[in-house]
Design a protein around this motif. Sequence first.
Motif, PDB file in Angstrom:
ATOM      1  N   ARG A 127       0.862  -1.191   0.000  1.00 39.09           N
ATOM      2  CA  ARG A 127       0.000   0.000   0.000  1.00 39.09           C
ATOM      3  C   ARG A 127       0.903   1.247   0.000  1.00 39.09           C
ATOM      4  NH1 ARG A 127      -4.419   0.355  -1.409  1.00 39.09           N
ATOM      5  NH2 ARG A 127      -5.191   1.688   0.221  1.00 39.09           N
ATOM      6  N   PRO A 128       0.419   2.384  -0.508  1.00 38.72           N
ATOM      7  CA  PRO A 128       1.238   3.595  -0.560  1.00 38.72           C
ATOM      8  C   PRO A 128       1.795   4.026   0.797  1.00 38.72           C
ATOM      9  CG  PRO A 128      -0.689   3.870  -1.928  1.00 38.72           C
ATOM     10  CD  PRO A 128      -0.872   2.564  -1.179  1.00 38.72           C
ATOM     11  N   ALA A 129       1.037   3.839   1.859  1.00 41.08           N
ATOM     12  CA  ALA A 129       1.522   4.218   3.192  1.00 41.08           C
ATOM     13  C   ALA A 129       2.685   3.336   3.642  1.00 41.08           C
ATOM     14  CB  ALA A 129       0.389   4.149   4.211  1.00 41.08           C
ATOM     15  N   GLY A 130       2.846   2.185   3.001  1.00 44.48           N
ATOM     16  CA  GLY A 130       3.902   1.254   3.371  1.00 44.48           C
ATOM     17  C   GLY A 130       5.018   1.182   2.346  1.00 44.48           C
ATOM     18  N   PHE A 131       5.206   2.253   1.598  1.00 46.07           N
ATOM     19  CA  PHE A 131       6.264   2.274   0.584  1.00 46.07           C
ATOM     20  C   PHE A 131       6.833   3.678   0.448  1.00 46.07           C
ATOM     21  CE2 PHE A 131       8.124   2.885  -3.516  1.00 46.07           C
ATOM     22  CZ  PHE A 131       8.822   1.716  -3.729  1.00 46.07           C
ATOM     23  N   ARG A 132       8.163   3.757   0.337  1.00 38.09           N
ATOM     24  CA  ARG A 132       8.773   5.057   0.027  1.00 38.09           C
ATOM     25  C   ARG A 132      10.169   4.868  -0.543  1.00 38.09           C
ATOM     26  NH1 ARG A 132      11.913   8.052   4.147  1.00 38.09           N
ATOM     27  NH2 ARG A 132      12.566   6.537   5.695  1.00 38.09           N
ATOM     28  N   VAL A 133      10.479   5.713  -1.505  1.00 38.17           N
ATOM     29  CA  VAL A 133      11.831   5.766  -2.057  1.00 38.17           C
ATOM     30  C   VAL A 133      12.646   6.590  -1.070  1.00 38.17           C
ATOM     31  CG1 VAL A 133      13.259   6.608  -3.964  1.00 38.17           C
ATOM     32  CG2 VAL A 133      11.024   5.574  -4.435  1.00 38.17           C
ATOM     33  N   THR A 134      13.741   6.042  -0.582  1.00 41.07           N
ATOM     34  CA  THR A 134      14.552   6.742   0.418  1.00 41.07           C
ATOM     35  C   THR A 134      15.729   7.479  -0.203  1.00 41.07           C
ATOM     36  OG1 THR A 134      15.780   4.699   0.862  1.00 41.07           O
ATOM     37  CG2 THR A 134      13.888   5.200   2.299  1.00 41.07           C
ATOM     38  N   SER A 135      16.164   7.052  -1.384  1.00 41.05           N
ATOM     39  CA  SER A 135      17.201   7.797  -2.106  1.00 41.05           C
ATOM     40  C   SER A 135      17.219   7.365  -3.554  1.00 41.05           C
ATOM     41  CB  SER A 135      18.580   7.601  -1.471  1.00 41.05           C
ATOM     42  OG  SER A 135      19.003   6.271  -1.593  1.00 41.05           O
ATOM     43  N   GLY A 136      17.657   8.261  -4.402  1.00 34.46           N
ATOM     44  CA  GLY A 136      17.821   7.951  -5.811  1.00 34.46           C
ATOM     45  C   GLY A 136      16.607   8.148  -6.685  1.00 34.46           C
ATOM     46  N   ALA A 137      15.609   8.874  -6.218  1.00 28.97           N
ATOM     47  CA  ALA A 137      14.427   9.113  -7.058  1.00 28.97           C
ATOM     48  C   ALA A 137      14.823   9.746  -8.388  1.00 28.97           C
ATOM     49  CB  ALA A 137      13.419   9.985  -6.320  1.00 28.97           C
ATOM     50  N   ASP A 138      15.882  10.544  -8.382  1.00 30.08           N
ATOM     51  CA  ASP A 138      16.340  11.202  -9.608  1.00 30.08           C
ATOM     52  C   ASP A 138      16.950  10.211 -10.600  1.00 30.08           C
ATOM     53  OD1 ASP A 138      18.438  10.834  -7.744  1.00 30.08           O
ATOM     54  OD2 ASP A 138      19.672  12.317  -8.764  1.00 30.08           O
ATOM     55  N   ALA A 139      17.297   9.019 -10.172  1.00 28.41           N
ATOM     56  CA  ALA A 139      17.872   7.999 -11.060  1.00 28.41           C
ATOM     57  C   ALA A 139      16.799   7.101 -11.666  1.00 28.41           C
ATOM     58  CB  ALA A 139      18.893   7.150 -10.303  1.00 28.41           C
ATOM     59  N   LEU A 140      15.560   7.251 -11.222  1.00 32.52           N
ATOM     60  CA  LEU A 140      14.482   6.395 -11.715  1.00 32.52           C
ATOM     61  C   LEU A 140      13.965   6.861 -13.071  1.00 32.52           C
ATOM     62  CD1 LEU A 140      12.466   5.879  -8.433  1.00 32.52           C
ATOM     63  CD2 LEU A 140      13.783   4.146  -9.677  1.00 32.52           C
ATOM     64  N   THR A 141      13.674   5.898 -13.906  1.00 34.40           N
ATOM     65  CA  THR A 141      13.069   6.143 -15.209  1.00 34.40           C
ATOM     66  C   THR A 141      11.819   5.287 -15.283  1.00 34.40           C
ATOM     67  OG1 THR A 141      15.214   6.577 -16.197  1.00 34.40           O
ATOM     68  CG2 THR A 141      13.461   5.993 -17.704  1.00 34.40           C
ATOM     69  N   GLY A 160      -8.345  -1.692  -4.774  1.00 35.49           N
ATOM     70  CA  GLY A 160      -8.520  -0.714  -3.707  1.00 35.49           C
ATOM     71  C   GLY A 160      -7.796   0.592  -3.952  1.00 35.49           C
ATOM     72  N   GLY A 161      -7.412   0.845  -5.193  1.00 33.30           N
ATOM     73  CA  GLY A 161      -6.752   2.112  -5.519  1.00 33.30           C
ATOM     74  C   GLY A 161      -5.256   1.967  -5.735  1.00 33.30           C
ATOM     75  N   ASP A 162      -4.508   2.942  -5.218  1.00 31.34           N
ATOM     76  CA  ASP A 162      -3.069   3.010  -5.441  1.00 31.34           C
ATOM     77  C   ASP A 162      -2.330   1.844  -4.777  1.00 31.34           C
ATOM     78  OD1 ASP A 162      -3.641   5.405  -6.659  1.00 31.34           O
ATOM     79  OD2 ASP A 162      -2.890   6.638  -5.014  1.00 31.34           O
ATOM     80  N   PHE A 163      -1.256   1.383  -5.439  1.00 27.35           N
ATOM     81  CA  PHE A 163      -0.412   0.324  -4.891  1.00 27.35           C
ATOM     82  C   PHE A 163       0.971   0.392  -5.522  1.00 27.35           C
ATOM     83  CE2 PHE A 163      -2.372  -1.486  -8.649  1.00 27.35           C
ATOM     84  CZ  PHE A 163      -1.304  -2.093  -9.296  1.00 27.35           C
ATOM     85  N   TYR A 164       1.892  -0.304  -4.894  1.00 28.62           N
ATOM     86  CA  TYR A 164       3.233  -0.535  -5.438  1.00 28.62           C
ATOM     87  C   TYR A 164       3.409  -2.034  -5.589  1.00 28.62           C
ATOM     88  CZ  TYR A 164       4.455   4.292  -4.640  1.00 28.62           C
ATOM     89  OH  TYR A 164       4.490   5.655  -4.694  1.00 28.62           O
ATOM     90  N   ALA A 165       3.984  -2.440  -6.695  1.00 25.62           N
ATOM     91  CA  ALA A 165       4.345  -3.838  -6.923  1.00 25.62           C
ATOM     92  C   ALA A 165       5.857  -3.912  -6.725  1.00 25.62           C
ATOM     93  CB  ALA A 165       3.958  -4.268  -8.326  1.00 25.62           C
ATOM     94  N   VAL A 166       6.269  -4.473  -5.616  1.00 22.37           N
ATOM     95  CA  VAL A 166       7.681  -4.536  -5.254  1.00 22.37           C
ATOM     96  C   VAL A 166       8.298  -5.801  -5.839  1.00 22.37           C
ATOM     97  CG1 VAL A 166       9.304  -4.688  -3.326  1.00 22.37           C
ATOM     98  CG2 VAL A 166       7.263  -3.239  -3.133  1.00 22.37           C
TER      99      VAL A 166
END
Length: 149
Positions: free
Chosen positions: A60-74, A105-111
Motif C-alpha cells: 500500500r502507498p503508506a507502506g512504501f517510500r523511495v529513500t534515495s535515488g528518485a532522480d535515477a528512476l526512469t 482498492g486504488g493506489d499500490f506498489y508492486a515490489v
Amino acid sequence: MLKSYRGSCHCGAVHFECQLDLAPEGSRSKPELDGVWWTSSFRCNCSWCAKTRFWKNFARPAGFRVTSGADALTEYRFGESAIRHTFCSRCGVHPFASASFEMMGGDFYAVNLACLDDVTPEELAAVPIIYEDGRHDAWDRPPPVTAYL
C-alpha cells in the motif's frame, strides 16, 4: 504479519523501504484490503514480467517510500499505460512498479522481491506464489507451464 524491508537496484543508486507480508500461507496477518493481491506474491508470464523476471508482492502507498535515488528512476509504460514500470536509469534494474486499480482498492506498489536487500533465502523460499497467465489476459488462472517463471 507486515514487516519492513529495505531494497535497492543493482548499482545502489535507488533505495526504498516497504512493508510487506511475506509469511507463508497460514501465518499471514489479515490484510488491510480484501483481494488475493494482499495474500501472496505473484509471478506472471505477460510480456513484461516474463522478460524481466519480475516477482511481485504488493504494498500500500503508506507502506512504501523511495529513500534515495528518485532522480535515477526512469519510467516505462506500454499497452494501456496504466502501470508505471520503474527502473534505475544507471543499471537497468526494475525494483518496483506502481499503479492505481479500483479492483485492488486504488493506489499500490508492486515490489520486485528480488530487489529486497534484507530478506533471507529462507524467507523467500517460503513466500506463497500465485502464477498468472498474463500472456492470455487470464489473470485468475496459472499458465500451463510455470516452472520457468
